[in-house]
Motif scaffolding. Structure first.
Motif, PDB file in Angstrom:
ATOM      1  N   GLN A 173      -7.787  47.115 -10.528  1.00  0.00           N
ATOM      2  CA  GLN A 173      -8.467  45.868 -10.863  1.00  0.00           C
ATOM      3  C   GLN A 173      -8.136  45.443 -12.299  1.00  0.00           C
ATOM      4  O   GLN A 173      -7.919  44.257 -12.569  1.00  0.00           O
ATOM      5  CB  GLN A 173      -9.981  46.030 -10.675  1.00  0.00           C
ATOM      6  CG  GLN A 173     -10.382  46.170  -9.212  1.00  0.00           C
ATOM      7  CD  GLN A 173     -11.854  46.491  -9.034  1.00  0.00           C
ATOM      8  OE1 GLN A 173     -12.532  46.895  -9.975  1.00  0.00           O
ATOM      9  NE2 GLN A 173     -12.346  46.320  -7.820  1.00  0.00           N
ATOM     10  N   CYS A 190      -6.023  42.024 -13.622  1.00  0.00           N
ATOM     11  CA  CYS A 190      -6.632  41.136 -14.612  1.00  0.00           C
ATOM     12  C   CYS A 190      -5.704  40.925 -15.801  1.00  0.00           C
ATOM     13  O   CYS A 190      -5.541  39.808 -16.293  1.00  0.00           O
ATOM     14  CB  CYS A 190      -7.956  41.721 -15.081  1.00  0.00           C
ATOM     15  SG  CYS A 190      -8.866  40.651 -16.192  1.00  0.00           S
ATOM     16  N   ALA A 203      -9.697  34.756 -15.677  1.00  0.00           N
ATOM     17  CA  ALA A 203      -9.901  36.151 -15.297  1.00  0.00           C
ATOM     18  C   ALA A 203      -8.989  36.527 -14.153  1.00  0.00           C
ATOM     19  O   ALA A 203      -8.506  35.717 -13.411  1.00  0.00           O
ATOM     20  CB  ALA A 203     -11.361  36.358 -14.870  1.00  0.00           C
ATOM     21  N   VAL A 204      -8.799  37.853 -14.039  1.00  0.00           N
ATOM     22  CA  VAL A 204      -7.861  38.363 -13.060  1.00  0.00           C
ATOM     23  C   VAL A 204      -8.288  38.204 -11.633  1.00  0.00           C
ATOM     24  O   VAL A 204      -9.426  38.201 -11.338  1.00  0.00           O
ATOM     25  CB  VAL A 204      -7.736  39.844 -13.199  1.00  0.00           C
ATOM     26  CG1 VAL A 204      -8.965  40.521 -12.998  1.00  0.00           C
ATOM     27  CG2 VAL A 204      -6.744  40.305 -12.220  1.00  0.00           C
ATOM     28  N   ARG A 205      -7.300  38.180 -10.774  1.00  0.00           N
ATOM     29  CA  ARG A 205      -7.584  38.197  -9.367  1.00  0.00           C
ATOM     30  C   ARG A 205      -6.358  38.626  -8.599  1.00  0.00           C
ATOM     31  O   ARG A 205      -5.336  38.042  -8.753  1.00  0.00           O
ATOM     32  CB  ARG A 205      -7.971  36.825  -8.912  1.00  0.00           C
ATOM     33  CG  ARG A 205      -8.896  36.219  -9.902  1.00  0.00           C
ATOM     34  CD  ARG A 205      -9.429  34.964  -9.448  1.00  0.00           C
ATOM     35  NE  ARG A 205     -10.628  34.698 -10.135  1.00  0.00           N
ATOM     36  CZ  ARG A 205     -11.784  35.082  -9.801  1.00  0.00           C
ATOM     37  NH1 ARG A 205     -11.980  35.762  -8.761  1.00  0.00           N
ATOM     38  NH2 ARG A 205     -12.817  34.769 -10.494  1.00  0.00           N
ATOM     39  N   LEU A 222     -14.272  40.527 -12.269  1.00  0.00           N
ATOM     40  CA  LEU A 222     -13.828  40.006 -13.544  1.00  0.00           C
ATOM     41  C   LEU A 222     -14.173  38.527 -13.682  1.00  0.00           C
ATOM     42  O   LEU A 222     -13.449  37.770 -14.285  1.00  0.00           O
ATOM     43  CB  LEU A 222     -12.324  40.218 -13.669  1.00  0.00           C
ATOM     44  CG  LEU A 222     -11.947  41.682 -13.535  1.00  0.00           C
ATOM     45  CD1 LEU A 222     -10.486  41.829 -13.235  1.00  0.00           C
ATOM     46  CD2 LEU A 222     -12.285  42.447 -14.780  1.00  0.00           C
ATOM     47  N   SER A 223     -15.248  38.126 -13.068  1.00  0.00           N
ATOM     48  CA  SER A 223     -15.636  36.726 -13.132  1.00  0.00           C
ATOM     49  C   SER A 223     -17.141  36.622 -13.248  1.00  0.00           C
ATOM     50  O   SER A 223     -17.871  37.369 -12.626  1.00  0.00           O
ATOM     51  CB  SER A 223     -15.169  35.987 -11.870  1.00  0.00           C
ATOM     52  OG  SER A 223     -15.726  34.698 -11.824  1.00  0.00           O
ATOM     53  N   ASP A 228      -6.442  38.106  -5.256  1.00  0.00           N
ATOM     54  CA  ASP A 228      -7.030  38.997  -6.242  1.00  0.00           C
ATOM     55  C   ASP A 228      -7.342  40.351  -5.622  1.00  0.00           C
ATOM     56  O   ASP A 228      -6.777  40.725  -4.603  1.00  0.00           O
ATOM     57  CB  ASP A 228      -8.271  38.365  -6.864  1.00  0.00           C
ATOM     58  CG  ASP A 228      -9.419  38.257  -5.871  1.00  0.00           C
ATOM     59  OD1 ASP A 228      -9.271  38.774  -4.744  1.00  0.00           O
ATOM     60  OD2 ASP A 228     -10.440  37.667  -6.226  1.00  0.00           O
TER      61      ASP A 228
END
Length: 400
Positions: A28, A32, A263-265, A285-286, A325
């Motif tokens: 994860q 991100c 943010a990552v996905r 991450l959101s 993500d």
């Protein structure tokens, strides 16, 4: 005796389960950092190092995103990933993670991740979990054992049937062996922790929730969170009023402004949708609020493929490239001939690409899907690459 067996199995799986949690959490973080451009190609002394991050910059990022309270803790987190062979110095010159301008890289990004038997079993269990979660009316259901209800349980024999049907195993004996390996690795468990996996009527659950929100600080504890009793999806599909009898769910309005997030996905291992067709976007991450899916169609009227493609008609084609993500792409597809976008996670990859509800799906990765139903389209997305190219048609905006 049975109680002793349960304790033995739990003890054997504890270390493997902790390893699995490190793998998921590290993945994860990697996704991100890619999305935030912290990981990128870098040059030093006329040489290019692909897919690297700078240690000092990463510690800054961890503190800025509240993943670590201070630099010392940030270093401890990254050292944990280094010790578990998730990351390494680009030249393998440093066995300690140093808060300096040094280049490090995730081993998955350069193909050096050690795929031992434990990692292979873990990744296979993760894939099976996602397939089960994306299967309508599948074998995971709420059942009763010992006077209490257990969510998302599997009858062992039905699970074996499903594994055979999906081509995961060649025969029932192989399926039983797979079930036992998943149990030994802490991925599967008997509902009362008192039995090995056998092809019969016993009830089992996935012990690990691969879609659970994980924090990097968890790497510094020995606790292995088990799967919660209620986890409809990684994006928490909830009724507007949990106490009401109505089946109404909220969905994103086509006119609602989409908030772009950096943010990552995405995940190469856990791209999936829940049993209601929702391509959930991980809240890991959101800070976006949960998107809720509405079983009732958002379409005002039924549209045929011929209407969509009619020259000079009221529809315009758009193309989106969506990078999935940690658990999916962040939208719901519904209907058939053609399918339409039912809901969009406002903080997810699909929304960031420009997708909106009420758009009609024309093609997925170059394949025309105008006459397919949403289940088939869902399967195409789930079994395809992490980057999905989708063509849609949407109604032209009225001239004012």
């Amino acid at each position: 005796m049975m109680e002793g067996l349960g304790k033995s199995l739990q003890g054997k799986s504890a270390a493997l389960e902790r390893m699995a949690e490190v793998l998921v959490t590290g993945e994860q973080l990697r996704l991100c950092l890619h999305e935030g451009k912290v990981i990128k190609d870098r040059r030093h002394h006329l040489r290019t190092y692909p897919n690297c991050f700078v240690a000092k910059e990463l510690i800054d990022w961890l503190i800025e995103h509240k993943e670590a309270p201070d630099r010392v803790t940030g270093i401890r987190i990254m050292q944990k990933l280094l010790d578990q062979s998730i990351i390494h110095h680009v030249c393998d010159e440093h066995m300690e993670f140093k808060d300096m301008k040094l280049f490090y890289r995730f081993r998955i990004d350069d193909g050096t991740f050690p795929m031992d038997n434990e990692a292979k079993v873990f990744m296979r269990g993760q894939r099976i979990y996602e397939k089960l979660m994306s299967t309508d009316n599948g074998p995971m259901q709420t059942r009763q054992e010992g006077g209490r209800n257990h969510d998302r349980t599997l009858v062992a024999s039905e699970f074996v049937d499903w594994l055979l049907q999906e081509g995961e195993v060649a025969n029932r004996e192989e399926a039983e062996q797979l079930g036992q390996r998943l149990l030994e690795h802490g991925i599967l468990q008997h509902v009362t922790n008192q039995s090995p996996f056998v092809d019969g009527q016993l009830l089992f659950q996935f012990r690990m929730n691969f879609r659970r929100r994980r924090r990097l600080m968890e790497l510094l504890t020995d606790r292995c969170p088990s799967i919660p009793e209620n986890h409809d999806s990684p994006f928490c599909l909830r009724r507007q009023n949990p106490n009401a009898s109505s089946n109404s769910f909220q969905s994103v309005s086509p006119s609602k402004e989409v908030k772009m997030v950096s943010a990552v996905r995405r995940s190469s291992m856990t791209s999936g949708c829940s049993t209601n067709g929702f391509y959930g976007s991980s809240p890991v991450l959101s800070s976006s609020p949960p998107v809720m899916c509405n079983p009732k169609s958002v379409l005002k009227k039924k549209v045929t493929p011929e209407e969509l493609l009619s020259p000079g008609g009221p529809y315009v084609k758009k193309t989106f490239t969506i990078v999935g993500d940690a658990v999916g792409w962040g939208f719901v597809v519904r209907g058939c001939k053609p399918c339409h976008i039912q809901a969009v996670d406002p903080g997810g990859p699909a929304a960031a690409a420009g997708m909106k509800v009420c758009q009609f799906v024309i093609s997925v990765n170059g394949l025309n899907v105008l006459v397919l139903d949403y289940r088939t389209v869902s399967k195409l997305i789930l079994t395809g690459p992490r980057t999905v190219v989708m063509e849609v048609m949407e109604e032209k905006e009225a001239d004012h």
